[in-house]
Design a protein around this motif. Structure first.
Motif, PDB file in Angstrom:
ATOM      1  N   ASP A  36       0.822  -1.222   0.000  1.00 15.48           N
ATOM      2  CA  ASP A  36       0.000   0.000   0.000  1.00 15.48           C
ATOM      3  C   ASP A  36       0.856   1.273   0.000  1.00 15.48           C
ATOM      4  O   ASP A  36       0.335   2.379   0.075  1.00 15.48           O
ATOM      5  CB  ASP A  36      -0.997   0.011   1.152  1.00 15.48           C
ATOM      6  CG  ASP A  36      -0.335  -0.170   2.520  1.00 15.48           C
ATOM      7  OD1 ASP A  36       0.914  -0.224   2.588  1.00 15.48           O
ATOM      8  OD2 ASP A  36      -1.074  -0.264   3.504  1.00 15.48           O
ATOM      9  N   LYS A  37       2.165   1.111  -0.082  1.00 19.21           N
ATOM     10  CA  LYS A  37       3.134   2.213  -0.228  1.00 19.21           C
ATOM     11  C   LYS A  37       3.000   3.283   0.859  1.00 19.21           C
ATOM     12  O   LYS A  37       3.148   4.467   0.601  1.00 19.21           O
ATOM     13  CB  LYS A  37       3.030   2.857  -1.620  1.00 19.21           C
ATOM     14  CG  LYS A  37       3.183   1.880  -2.771  1.00 19.21           C
ATOM     15  CD  LYS A  37       4.520   1.180  -2.724  1.00 19.21           C
ATOM     16  CE  LYS A  37       4.662   0.170  -3.862  1.00 19.21           C
ATOM     17  NZ  LYS A  37       5.572  -0.909  -3.542  1.00 19.21           N
ATOM     18  N   ASP A  38       2.787   2.826   2.109  1.00 22.46           N
ATOM     19  CA  ASP A  38       2.696   3.772   3.223  1.00 22.46           C
ATOM     20  C   ASP A  38       3.987   3.837   4.043  1.00 22.46           C
ATOM     21  O   ASP A  38       4.013   4.398   5.128  1.00 22.46           O
ATOM     22  CB  ASP A  38       1.500   3.427   4.117  1.00 22.46           C
ATOM     23  CG  ASP A  38       1.624   2.077   4.787  1.00 22.46           C
ATOM     24  OD1 ASP A  38       2.560   1.302   4.462  1.00 22.46           O
ATOM     25  OD2 ASP A  38       0.761   1.766   5.638  1.00 22.46           O
ATOM     26  N   ASN A  39       5.068   3.249   3.518  1.00 23.10           N
ATOM     27  CA  ASN A  39       6.372   3.202   4.172  1.00 23.10           C
ATOM     28  C   ASN A  39       6.332   2.445   5.503  1.00 23.10           C
ATOM     29  O   ASN A  39       7.104   2.705   6.409  1.00 23.10           O
ATOM     30  CB  ASN A  39       6.994   4.590   4.345  1.00 23.10           C
ATOM     31  CG  ASN A  39       8.522   4.502   4.404  1.00 23.10           C
ATOM     32  OD1 ASN A  39       9.128   3.669   3.735  1.00 23.10           O
ATOM     33  ND2 ASN A  39       9.133   5.341   5.220  1.00 23.10           N
ATOM     34  N   GLU A  40       5.395   1.493   5.576  1.00 24.41           N
ATOM     35  CA  GLU A  40       5.293   0.586   6.711  1.00 24.41           C
ATOM     36  C   GLU A  40       4.854  -0.776   6.177  1.00 24.41           C
ATOM     37  O   GLU A  40       4.247  -0.859   5.122  1.00 24.41           O
ATOM     38  CB  GLU A  40       4.255   1.076   7.722  1.00 24.41           C
ATOM     39  CG  GLU A  40       4.633   2.369   8.416  1.00 24.41           C
ATOM     40  CD  GLU A  40       3.607   2.777   9.457  1.00 24.41           C
ATOM     41  OE1 GLU A  40       4.045   3.123  10.563  1.00 24.41           O
ATOM     42  OE2 GLU A  40       2.398   2.727   9.164  1.00 24.41           O
ATOM     43  N   VAL A  41       5.217  -1.831   6.913  1.00 26.60           N
ATOM     44  CA  VAL A  41       4.762  -3.163   6.532  1.00 26.60           C
ATOM     45  C   VAL A  41       3.979  -3.787   7.676  1.00 26.60           C
ATOM     46  O   VAL A  41       4.331  -3.611   8.850  1.00 26.60           O
ATOM     47  CB  VAL A  41       5.927  -4.092   6.104  1.00 26.60           C
ATOM     48  CG1 VAL A  41       6.495  -3.665   4.759  1.00 26.60           C
ATOM     49  CG2 VAL A  41       7.019  -4.157   7.146  1.00 26.60           C
ATOM     50  N   ASP A  42       2.914  -4.497   7.313  1.00 28.46           N
ATOM     51  CA  ASP A  42       2.126  -5.212   8.305  1.00 28.46           C
ATOM     52  C   ASP A  42       2.666  -6.636   8.443  1.00 28.46           C
ATOM     53  O   ASP A  42       3.681  -6.987   7.834  1.00 28.46           O
ATOM     54  CB  ASP A  42       0.639  -5.197   7.939  1.00 28.46           C
ATOM     55  CG  ASP A  42       0.322  -5.929   6.634  1.00 28.46           C
ATOM     56  OD1 ASP A  42       1.142  -6.756   6.158  1.00 28.46           O
ATOM     57  OD2 ASP A  42      -0.764  -5.677   6.083  1.00 28.46           O
ATOM     58  N   TYR A  43       1.969  -7.453   9.211  1.00 28.72           N
ATOM     59  CA  TYR A  43       2.418  -8.815   9.485  1.00 28.72           C
ATOM     60  C   TYR A  43       2.734  -9.582   8.200  1.00 28.72           C
ATOM     61  O   TYR A  43       3.811 -10.146   8.052  1.00 28.72           O
ATOM     62  CB  TYR A  43       1.344  -9.560  10.304  1.00 28.72           C
ATOM     63  CG  TYR A  43       1.583 -11.042  10.353  1.00 28.72           C
ATOM     64  CD1 TYR A  43       2.484 -11.594  11.264  1.00 28.72           C
ATOM     65  CD2 TYR A  43       0.937 -11.904   9.454  1.00 28.72           C
ATOM     66  CE1 TYR A  43       2.727 -12.963  11.287  1.00 28.72           C
ATOM     67  CE2 TYR A  43       1.185 -13.263   9.479  1.00 28.72           C
ATOM     68  CZ  TYR A  43       2.071 -13.783  10.395  1.00 28.72           C
ATOM     69  OH  TYR A  43       2.325 -15.130  10.399  1.00 28.72           O
TER      70      TYR A  43
ATOM     71  N   VAL B 176       5.530 -16.918  14.847  1.00 28.49           N
ATOM     72  CA  VAL B 176       5.917 -16.419  16.169  1.00 28.49           C
ATOM     73  C   VAL B 176       7.054 -15.398  16.060  1.00 28.49           C
ATOM     74  O   VAL B 176       7.085 -14.416  16.808  1.00 28.49           O
ATOM     75  CB  VAL B 176       6.259 -17.594  17.121  1.00 28.49           C
ATOM     76  CG1 VAL B 176       7.513 -18.333  16.681  1.00 28.49           C
ATOM     77  CG2 VAL B 176       6.396 -17.121  18.544  1.00 28.49           C
ATOM     78  N   ASP B 177       7.982 -15.609  15.110  1.00 28.95           N
ATOM     79  CA  ASP B 177       9.094 -14.672  14.919  1.00 28.95           C
ATOM     80  C   ASP B 177       8.569 -13.317  14.451  1.00 28.95           C
ATOM     81  O   ASP B 177       8.979 -12.267  14.959  1.00 28.95           O
ATOM     82  CB  ASP B 177      10.085 -15.198  13.870  1.00 28.95           C
ATOM     83  CG  ASP B 177      10.688 -16.542  14.239  1.00 28.95           C
ATOM     84  OD1 ASP B 177      10.951 -16.768  15.438  1.00 28.95           O
ATOM     85  OD2 ASP B 177      10.893 -17.365  13.321  1.00 28.95           O
ATOM     86  N   VAL B 178       7.682 -13.353  13.477  1.00 33.37           N
ATOM     87  CA  VAL B 178       7.132 -12.116  12.917  1.00 33.37           C
ATOM     88  C   VAL B 178       6.300 -11.385  13.968  1.00 33.37           C
ATOM     89  O   VAL B 178       6.405 -10.162  14.111  1.00 33.37           O
ATOM     90  CB  VAL B 178       6.294 -12.410  11.650  1.00 33.37           C
ATOM     91  CG1 VAL B 178       5.685 -11.140  11.089  1.00 33.37           C
ATOM     92  CG2 VAL B 178       7.159 -13.093  10.592  1.00 33.37           C
TER      93      VAL B 178
ATOM     94  N   ILE C   1       5.325  -1.912  11.043  1.00 33.69           N
ATOM     95  CA  ILE C   1       6.605  -1.308  11.404  1.00 33.69           C
ATOM     96  C   ILE C   1       7.128  -0.504  10.219  1.00 33.69           C
ATOM     97  O   ILE C   1       6.819  -0.793   9.070  1.00 33.69           O
ATOM     98  CB  ILE C   1       7.658  -2.340  11.872  1.00 33.69           C
ATOM     99  CG1 ILE C   1       8.060  -3.301  10.751  1.00 33.69           C
ATOM    100  CG2 ILE C   1       7.182  -3.089  13.105  1.00 33.69           C
ATOM    101  CD1 ILE C   1       9.276  -4.156  11.090  1.00 33.69           C
ATOM    102  N   SER C   2       7.931   0.492  10.532  1.00 36.28           N
ATOM    103  CA  SER C   2       8.476   1.397   9.519  1.00 36.28           C
ATOM    104  C   SER C   2       9.678   0.777   8.820  1.00 36.28           C
ATOM    105  O   SER C   2      10.229  -0.230   9.269  1.00 36.28           O
ATOM    106  CB  SER C   2       8.922   2.703  10.188  1.00 36.28           C
ATOM    107  OG  SER C   2      10.049   2.443  11.020  1.00 36.28           O
ATOM    108  N   PHE C   3      10.118   1.432   7.748  1.00 36.40           N
ATOM    109  CA  PHE C   3      11.322   0.971   7.065  1.00 36.40           C
ATOM    110  C   PHE C   3      12.511   1.007   8.009  1.00 36.40           C
ATOM    111  O   PHE C   3      13.330   0.085   8.004  1.00 36.40           O
ATOM    112  CB  PHE C   3      11.639   1.811   5.812  1.00 36.40           C
ATOM    113  CG  PHE C   3      12.989   1.450   5.254  1.00 36.40           C
ATOM    114  CD1 PHE C   3      13.173   0.256   4.575  1.00 36.40           C
ATOM    115  CD2 PHE C   3      14.090   2.263   5.474  1.00 36.40           C
ATOM    116  CE1 PHE C   3      14.432  -0.126   4.107  1.00 36.40           C
ATOM    117  CE2 PHE C   3      15.357   1.898   5.006  1.00 36.40           C
ATOM    118  CZ  PHE C   3      15.514   0.708   4.320  1.00 36.40           C
ATOM    119  N   GLU C   4      12.634   2.048   8.814  1.00 38.18           N
ATOM    120  CA  GLU C   4      13.769   2.171   9.719  1.00 38.18           C
ATOM    121  C   GLU C   4      13.846   0.970  10.667  1.00 38.18           C
ATOM    122  O   GLU C   4      14.918   0.423  10.900  1.00 38.18           O
ATOM    123  CB  GLU C   4      13.703   3.487  10.507  1.00 38.18           C
ATOM    124  CG  GLU C   4      13.932   4.722   9.672  1.00 38.18           C
ATOM    125  CD  GLU C   4      12.758   5.100   8.736  1.00 38.18           C
ATOM    126  OE1 GLU C   4      11.587   4.698   8.995  1.00 38.18           O
ATOM    127  OE2 GLU C   4      13.028   5.759   7.722  1.00 38.18           O
TER     128      GLU C   4
END
Length: 175
Positions: free
Chosen positions: A48-55, A72-74, A89-92
């Motif tokens: 979705d190009k929001d500079n964050e990734v979900d699970y 469990v790791d994720v 979580i963000s790219f950083e």
């Protein structure tokens, strides 16, 4: 100075040296290519190009980078880094997590994983047939003669195939 005191001083100095060595290892800089791969994986799976990734995006991006992560790791990564409680979580943060994992990789184990990709028949060697398959999968138009000469160049024991030790030697020289 007593002998016990000297032993304690030597132990402390040894401990300090190992600690400094470990700190230097942790500070080891990633290559520009590794940094680029991390950025590309993040951008590719940040659908979705929001500079964050979900699970789901995080899991797929990490697997694309070669990490065998479980649910469990994720979930733990999200718990540790999702400070705003958005489920993302963000790219950083992604970069921090993945960079740390890359730095912890064992180069020998990574080379052996690559060997197993060639050795699809699990024979313990890379044969001409294995090499032809990989060349075909990569879209390389390489003749049998060229592939055979590649094998011959690195076939230390002369059996016409590349074993794990020979592959490790080839790849270690390339590092």
């Amino acid at each position: 100075m007593s002998e016990d005191r000297e032993d304690a001083d030597v132990t402390q100095i040894t401990s300090d040296v190992f600690e400094d060595k470990n700190k230097r290892k942790k500070r080891k800089e990633l290559s520009n290519e590794q940094k680029r791969e991390i950025r590309e994986a993040f951008e590719l799976f940040d659908t979705d190009k929001d500079n964050e990734v979900d699970y789901h995006e995080l899991k797929v991006a990490m697997r694309a980078l070669g990490f065998e992560v479980k649910k469990v790791d994720v979930m733990q990564i999200l718990k540790d880094y999702d400070t705003r409680k958005t489920g993302k979580i963000s790219f950083e943060d992604f970069n921090e997590v993945v960079s740390g994992l890359i730095q912890q990789r064992d180069p020998k184990e990574e080379i052996l994983k690559a060997f197993r990709l060639f050795d699809d028949d699990e024979s313990g060697t890379i044969s001409l047939r294995n090499l032809k398959r990989v060349a075909r999968e990569l879209g390389e138009n390489t003749s049998d003669e060229e592939l055979r000469s590649m094998i011959d160049a690195f076939d230390a024991d002369g059996d016409g195939e590349i074993n794990q030790e020979e592959f490790l030697s080839i790849m270690s020289g390339a590092l």
